[in-house]
Write an enzyme that holds these catalytic residues in place. Structure first.
Site, mmCIF file in Angstrom:
data_model
loop_
_atom_site.group_PDB
_atom_site.id
_atom_site.type_symbol
_atom_site.label_atom_id
_atom_site.label_comp_id
_atom_site.label_asym_id
_atom_site.label_seq_id
_atom_site.Cartn_x
_atom_site.Cartn_y
_atom_site.Cartn_z
ATOM 1 N N GLY B 35 0.808 -1.323 -0.191
ATOM 2 C CA GLY B 35 0.109 0.101 -0.014
ATOM 3 C C GLY B 35 0.795 1.450 0.174
ATOM 4 N N CYS B 244 -28.283 -9.741 -15.429
ATOM 5 C CA CYS B 244 -27.531 -9.183 -16.986
ATOM 6 C C CYS B 244 -28.524 -9.686 -17.820
ATOM 7 C CB CYS B 244 -26.259 -10.086 -17.040
ATOM 8 S SG CYS B 244 -25.607 -9.986 -18.568
ATOM 9 N N CYS B 247 -26.713 -12.903 -19.909
ATOM 10 C CA CYS B 247 -25.997 -13.909 -19.428
ATOM 11 C C CYS B 247 -27.015 -14.426 -18.276
ATOM 12 C CB CYS B 247 -24.499 -14.312 -19.193
ATOM 13 S SG CYS B 247 -23.952 -13.277 -17.729
ATOM 14 N N CYS B 269 -23.380 -7.347 -18.452
ATOM 15 C CA CYS B 269 -21.954 -7.668 -17.603
ATOM 16 C C CYS B 269 -21.160 -6.563 -18.068
ATOM 17 C CB CYS B 269 -21.662 -8.898 -17.711
ATOM 18 S SG CYS B 269 -22.587 -10.213 -16.612
ATOM 19 N N CYS B 275 -19.177 -12.781 -19.172
ATOM 20 C CA CYS B 275 -20.596 -12.696 -19.715
ATOM 21 C C CYS B 275 -20.457 -13.774 -20.833
ATOM 22 C CB CYS B 275 -20.987 -11.291 -20.148
ATOM 23 S SG CYS B 275 -22.622 -11.259 -20.330
#
Lengths: 267, 306
Positions: B35, B244, B247, B269, B275
């Site tokens: 980080g 979605c 899908c 998606c 997808c």
């Protein structure tokens, strides 16, 4: 004095300054300064501009490292600590946002202008680990009331506030962590007379109720007379006279203090 | 252009070896201090700032001939940014590319983390515009560095407080600040906060490159990544009241696609590979539009949302 009922503990000084000097190269910022500030005491520092008042204030509030001398603070847990020798920078910074407060002359220097009044007051709380939004907000609302700002203004930006309100907001933001020592640099400068009077009233009330120790720098003797118990008069980086406020202002000994006192219009 | 001419004109993966060593040193430091933003001497790349110059430099440094690269932009493999970066490495690094998350060893991404869980051995490279999470609150670099060093992160919560007081909830939806390994607060680049939980305890190595700001930071595999929040306003990810349209996925990040000027729209998606693979696997997808039209719309939409 109105605060005579206050417990003026004879024990240890809260802030202790010994032989402090700040040099800017060969030029003197301030020199030979020693004083003790006891809990609950208000110390006024007066003098003309350029007399070293602000330099002194910056040194004792750990924003500027003095060239000589020592500044010691009586911490809550570890007893007396020399600010620049015993304490590390993180410790000093922690002290600054918890046990200390600094009220700037220009509220823009002390406020975060991009976020709301509530966030300004809450910042110190969040810095010491508060993580409950509701509590932070309640405390901020509470403090807004204490400094006589309508609580409806909680979510407004400080830039929409008047000068006097900004100054009061700055005070609330500083006092929210219940500091013991407050430094003020010309807190009433730049405000008109009626607003000044109101602010002074507020300050006097807060100082008394919270038992704050205060170092207040001002060039306004009326402010000094109203707020401070003791007074230090500075000229060219030196303290020329110090004592109880009434004593110094009513019976000035030093020629410079006499000049200063006599230069005020008598009303 | 043939591979041969390319190889003789440019060093492998475009950057010279000295630069790669410099970036690798920065990467090692970044992995060692999760980080923490490590400054590095970012080079000029043959693309404008904002198009992934930082990510490209990191990818060029970690990639080798045996790697398989996937590049995504807003989750999609076929938008301009993704296509051009993929071509760049095909030409300069002689590598295989793929659109399948599973097959990739290095994935360079802009704005999304693939829906499919990443695995050990994979590297996810992020393109970062502004690495400093405190920047919009504290403009001084000297001060933000000191705040990181001393772990003074109260200011980050001031931003979240301000969000709640203005909008009634934490309205930060992307670049949502996280605390890495319990120490450094980090900007996860402009990924939606939907992807924040995927960073936590992730099996893959995550590297972040900011080209303009010249900073590199990293999250090693299996590192704790915690999204900042308030006790009474806990961190939440986005959700949709639709699935979605292509899908039928109920748990992926959805893009809104405008279908015509009569207010018709669909949600699909954002991760095009996810997808597609779901559609390949299932026999009867719940669609009312023709697939060809819909996937065309999908890429048009990703393009438009840049």
């Amino acid at each position: 004095m109105t605060s005579s009922n206050q417990t003026r503990s004879p024990e240890q000084a809260l802030l202790s300054v010994k032989d402090l000097a700040m040099m800017y190269g060969n030029r003197i910022g301030c020199q030979n300064i020693s004083f003790d500030l006891r809990p609950g005491e208000v110390l006024g520092i007066v003098g003309e501009s350029g007399s070293g008042k602000s330099t002194l204030l910056n040194c004792i509030s750990a924003q500027l490292k003095p060239t000589f001398g020592s500044v010691s603070y009586h911490t809550r847990h570890d007893g007396e600590q020399n600010l620049f020798e015993d304490m590390s920078e993180p410790e000093r910074r922690f002290l600054m946002r918890t046990d200390w407060a600094f009220v700037h002359q220009n509220p823009r220097d002390g406020l975060r202008m991009g976020v709301s009044a509530g966030a300004n007051i809450g910042e110190r709380l969040m810095a010491v680990g508060w993580r409950h939004y509701g509590n932070i907000r309640d405390t901020a609302t509470d403090w807004l009331g204490k400094v006589e700002i309508s609580t409806e203004r909680l979510d407004d930006l400080p830039s929409t506030f008047s000068g006097g309100m900004q100054q009061r907001l700055q005070i609330a933001r500083n006092l929210v962590t219940a500091p013991r020592l407050v430094f003020m640099d010309e807190p009433t400068g730049g405000l008109d007379v009626s607003v000044q009077a109101k602010l002074l009233d507020l300050l006097r009330g807060l100082v008394q109720n919270l038992g704050l120790s205060v170092v207040i720098v001002t060039h306004d003797l009326a402010v000094a007379r109203l707020l401070s118990h003791r007074l230090m008069v500075m000229k060219s980086g030196h303290v020329v006279e110090s004592g109880l406020t009434d004593q110094v202002l009513d019976d000035p000994q030093d020629p410079y203090t006499q000049l200063l006192v006599s230069s005020i219009l008598q009303s | 252009m043939s591979q041969n001419t390319t190889a003789s004109s440019y060093n492998y993966a475009y950057l010279d070896e000295q630069t790669k060593r410099m970036i690798r040193r920065a990467l090692l430091k970044a992995v060692a201090i999760p980080g923490y933003q490590v400054p590095f001497a970012g080079r000029e790349m043959p693309m404008p700032y904002g198009w992934g110059t930082g990510g490209v430099q990191v990818t060029a440094t970690v990639i080798g001939p045996s790697d398989t690269l996937k590049v995504i932009d807003q989750g999609s493999d076929d938008t301009t940014n993704a296509v051009s970066i993929r071509q760049f490495f095909e030409k300069t690094a002689d590598i295989d590319t793929t659109e399948k998350t599973k097959e990739a060893t290095v994935i360079q991404t802009r704005h999304r983390i693939p829906e499919e869980a990443l695995t050990e051995g994979q590297i996810l490279v992020y393109q970062v515009p502004i690495p400093e999470p405190l920047r919009f609150l504290e403009p001084r670099e000297t001060e933000t560095r000191k705040m990181h060093a001393l772990e003074e992160y109260g200011l980050m919560h001031v931003k979240l407080y301000e969000d709640i007081s203005r909008h009634g909830h934490i309205a930060t939806t992307y670049a949502y600040p996280v605390k890495v390994n319990g120490r450094y607060v980090m900007d996860p680049s402009p990924t939606p906060k939907f992807d924040n939980p995927k960073m936590d305890n992730c099996a893959a190595l995550q590297l972040f490159g900011a080209g303009r700001e010249k900073r590199i930071y990293a999250i090693p595999p299996y590192t704790k990544v915690q999204s900042l929040d308030f006790e009474d306003h806990p961190f939440e990810i986005q959700s949709w009241d639709q699935d979605c349209a292509l899908c039928g996925s109920t748990d992926s990040f959805l893009d809104e696609v405008i279908l015509d000027d009569k207010g018709n729209r669909m949600f699909v998606c954002s991760d095009s590979d996810y997808c597609q693979s779901r559609r390949d696997d299932s026999i009867s997808p719940p669609v009312e539009h023709s697939l060809a039209q819909a996937s065309q719309m999908q890429s048009v939409n990703s393009e438009a949302s840049k």
